[in-house]
Enzyme design. Structure first.
Site, PDB file in Angstrom:
ATOM      1  N   CYS A   1      -4.347  -1.652  -1.694  1.00 51.65           N
ATOM      2  CA  CYS A   1      -4.527  -0.232  -1.991  1.00 51.65           C
ATOM      3  C   CYS A   1      -5.496  -0.149  -3.161  1.00 51.65           C
ATOM      4  O   CYS A   1      -5.214  -0.693  -4.232  1.00 51.65           O
ATOM      5  CB  CYS A   1      -3.175   0.373  -2.374  1.00 51.65           C
ATOM      6  SG  CYS A   1      -3.288   2.043  -3.017  1.00 51.65           S
TER       7      CYS A   1
ATOM      8  N   GLU B   1      -2.370   9.019   7.169  1.00 54.01           N
ATOM      9  CA  GLU B   1      -0.987   8.533   7.161  1.00 54.01           C
ATOM     10  C   GLU B   1      -0.159   9.307   8.193  1.00 54.01           C
ATOM     11  O   GLU B   1       0.628   8.729   8.925  1.00 54.01           O
ATOM     12  CB  GLU B   1      -0.410   8.697   5.742  1.00 54.01           C
ATOM     13  CG  GLU B   1       0.923   8.068   5.484  1.00 54.01           C
ATOM     14  CD  GLU B   1       0.928   6.545   5.627  1.00 54.01           C
ATOM     15  OE1 GLU B   1      -0.083   5.882   5.357  1.00 54.01           O
ATOM     16  OE2 GLU B   1       1.992   6.027   6.027  1.00 54.01           O
TER      17      GLU B   1
ATOM     18  N   HIS C   1      -6.987   3.257   3.801  1.00 55.96           N
ATOM     19  CA  HIS C   1      -6.724   4.082   4.988  1.00 55.96           C
ATOM     20  C   HIS C   1      -8.013   4.409   5.761  1.00 55.96           C
ATOM     21  O   HIS C   1      -7.969   4.653   6.962  1.00 55.96           O
ATOM     22  CB  HIS C   1      -6.061   5.413   4.582  1.00 55.96           C
ATOM     23  CG  HIS C   1      -4.607   5.312   4.255  1.00 55.96           C
ATOM     24  ND1 HIS C   1      -4.135   4.705   3.121  1.00 55.96           N
ATOM     25  CD2 HIS C   1      -3.509   5.764   4.917  1.00 55.96           C
ATOM     26  CE1 HIS C   1      -2.820   4.785   3.101  1.00 55.96           C
ATOM     27  NE2 HIS C   1      -2.412   5.423   4.171  1.00 55.96           N
TER      28      HIS C   1
ATOM     29  N   CYS D   1     -10.895   3.334   0.197  1.00 55.01           N
ATOM     30  CA  CYS D   1      -9.440   3.522   0.324  1.00 55.01           C
ATOM     31  C   CYS D   1      -9.062   2.784   1.592  1.00 55.01           C
ATOM     32  O   CYS D   1      -9.782   2.882   2.607  1.00 55.01           O
ATOM     33  CB  CYS D   1      -9.120   5.010   0.454  1.00 55.01           C
ATOM     34  SG  CYS D   1      -7.464   5.370   1.068  1.00 55.01           S
TER      35      CYS D   1
ATOM     36  N   ASP E   1       0.870  -1.188   0.000  1.00 53.40           N
ATOM     37  CA  ASP E   1       0.000   0.000   0.000  1.00 53.40           C
ATOM     38  C   ASP E   1       0.901   1.231   0.000  1.00 53.40           C
ATOM     39  O   ASP E   1       2.097   1.140   0.289  1.00 53.40           O
ATOM     40  CB  ASP E   1      -0.906   0.002   1.250  1.00 53.40           C
ATOM     41  CG  ASP E   1      -1.859   1.205   1.261  1.00 53.40           C
ATOM     42  OD1 ASP E   1      -2.314   1.617   0.176  1.00 53.40           O
ATOM     43  OD2 ASP E   1      -2.137   1.749   2.347  1.00 53.40           O
ATOM     44  N   SER E   2       0.288   2.382  -0.258  1.00 50.78           N
ATOM     45  CA  SER E   2       1.041   3.635  -0.247  1.00 50.78           C
ATOM     46  C   SER E   2       1.194   4.139   1.187  1.00 50.78           C
ATOM     47  O   SER E   2       1.005   5.323   1.451  1.00 50.78           O
ATOM     48  CB  SER E   2       0.271   4.681  -1.046  1.00 50.78           C
ATOM     49  OG  SER E   2      -0.946   4.952  -0.378  1.00 50.78           O
TER      50      SER E   2
HETATM   51  N1  DGL Z   1      -4.593   3.422   0.609  1.00 47.37           N
HETATM   52  C1  DGL Z   1      -4.769   3.911  -0.731  1.00 47.37           C
HETATM   53  C2  DGL Z   1      -6.076   3.351  -1.327  1.00 47.37           C
HETATM   54  O1  DGL Z   1      -6.590   2.355  -0.855  1.00 47.37           O
HETATM   55  C3  DGL Z   1      -4.827   5.380  -0.975  1.00 47.37           C
HETATM   56  C4  DGL Z   1      -3.893   6.346  -0.457  1.00 47.37           C
HETATM   57  C5  DGL Z   1      -3.205   7.159  -1.519  1.00 47.37           C
HETATM   58  O2  DGL Z   1      -3.788   8.059  -2.138  1.00 47.37           O
HETATM   59  O3  DGL Z   1      -2.034   6.861  -1.683  1.00 47.37           O
HETATM   60  O4  DGL Z   1      -6.571   3.890  -2.285  1.00 47.37           O
END
Ligand code: DGL
Length: 246
Positions: free
Chosen positions: A69, A147, A177, A175, A6-7
């Protein structure tokens, strides 16, 4: 070994569900917080970043990669499956089909990054299950605040962006997060039903491993955490979230 990417730390919400499935593998979680957010970047940029992480995880010996992600999945999974035909990719997507299955008439808010909402993959899913009572809300900047772990700014963001949606029944957390801030979302929207793709993705991982006859010899699972930034606090936060939830 199974890679999860994930980011940032948001994909912990997916890994938590995966671990409940009892897969005794070694997991490597790659938190690409250096490149967060993916959601505001161009598709080509996200693809080249994700491809780099995929190569890294394959070099480490991963036999399957979970795209924990929604943005990376929406933008990259089709191309990755073409470029790496021998690799098992499991990809999360916003749980809009669950709304169709469980509360199709309810007024629905889909929260996701702009990259996810604009993607062909998501729009195909949305058009298939569109209940004609849905608002698509790109939440620019929200994953970054989560984050950072900045509660004051998150609450302000939610007040500014969600207050006008008081009559919502269903919220799709599109998302990875966002499940980390369910309580904060309820503070603004009240007692909504949440839908996210983590359970679906976990079950799909189990199903695909079984189908391909992939098994692991370990007595229990283990999780290695790697973060792409210099922020040493990420690992503790990730481990805390992995064991203690929101
Ligand atoms: N966790 C990422 C998702 O599920 C999004 C966060 C990002 O924009 O990097 O889309």
């Amino acid at each position: 070994m199974i890679g999860v990417l994930d980011s940032g730390i948001g994909g912990v919400t997916v890994l938590r569900e995966i671990l409940k499935q009892g897969i005794n593998a070694k997991f490597v979680y790659y938190s690409d917080s250096k490149n967060n957010p993916y959601g505001d970047k161009s598709s080509d940029e996200v693809y080249s970043i994700v491809k780099w992480v995929v190569d890294y995880l394959l070099d480490k010996g991963c036999v399957a990669i979970v795209l924990a992600c929604n943005t990376a999945s929406a933008i990259c999974v089709k191309r990755l499956r073409e470029e790496y035909p021998d690799t098992l990719f499991i990809a999360i997507e916003p749980a809009y089909k669950m709304v169709h299955d469980y509360n199709p008439k309810g007024k629905t808010l889909v929260m996701a990054t702009e990259g996810t909402i604009k993607s062909e993959k998501f729009l195909t899913l949305f058009n298939k299950y569109d209940n004609k009572n849905t608002i698509l809300l790109p939440c620019k900047g929200l994953a970054e605040l989560i984050e950072e772990g900045n509660d004051v700014k998150i609450n302000q963001y939610l007040d500014d962006n969600l207050s006008k949606y008081k009559d919502i029944d269903n919220v799709v957390l599109g998302c990875t997060h966002y499940p980390l801030i369910k309580k904060k979302i309820r503070r603004v929207l009240g007692d909504v039903k949440f839908f996210d793709g983590s359970l679906g993705v976990s079950k799909e991982l189990v199903r695909q491993l079984e189908l391909r006859g992939i098994t692991f010899d370990n007595k229990s699972f283990s999780v290695d955490f790697i973060d792409s930034s210099d922020d040493a606090s990420k690992e503790n936060r990730f481990k805390e979230l992995l064991t203690n939830g929101e």
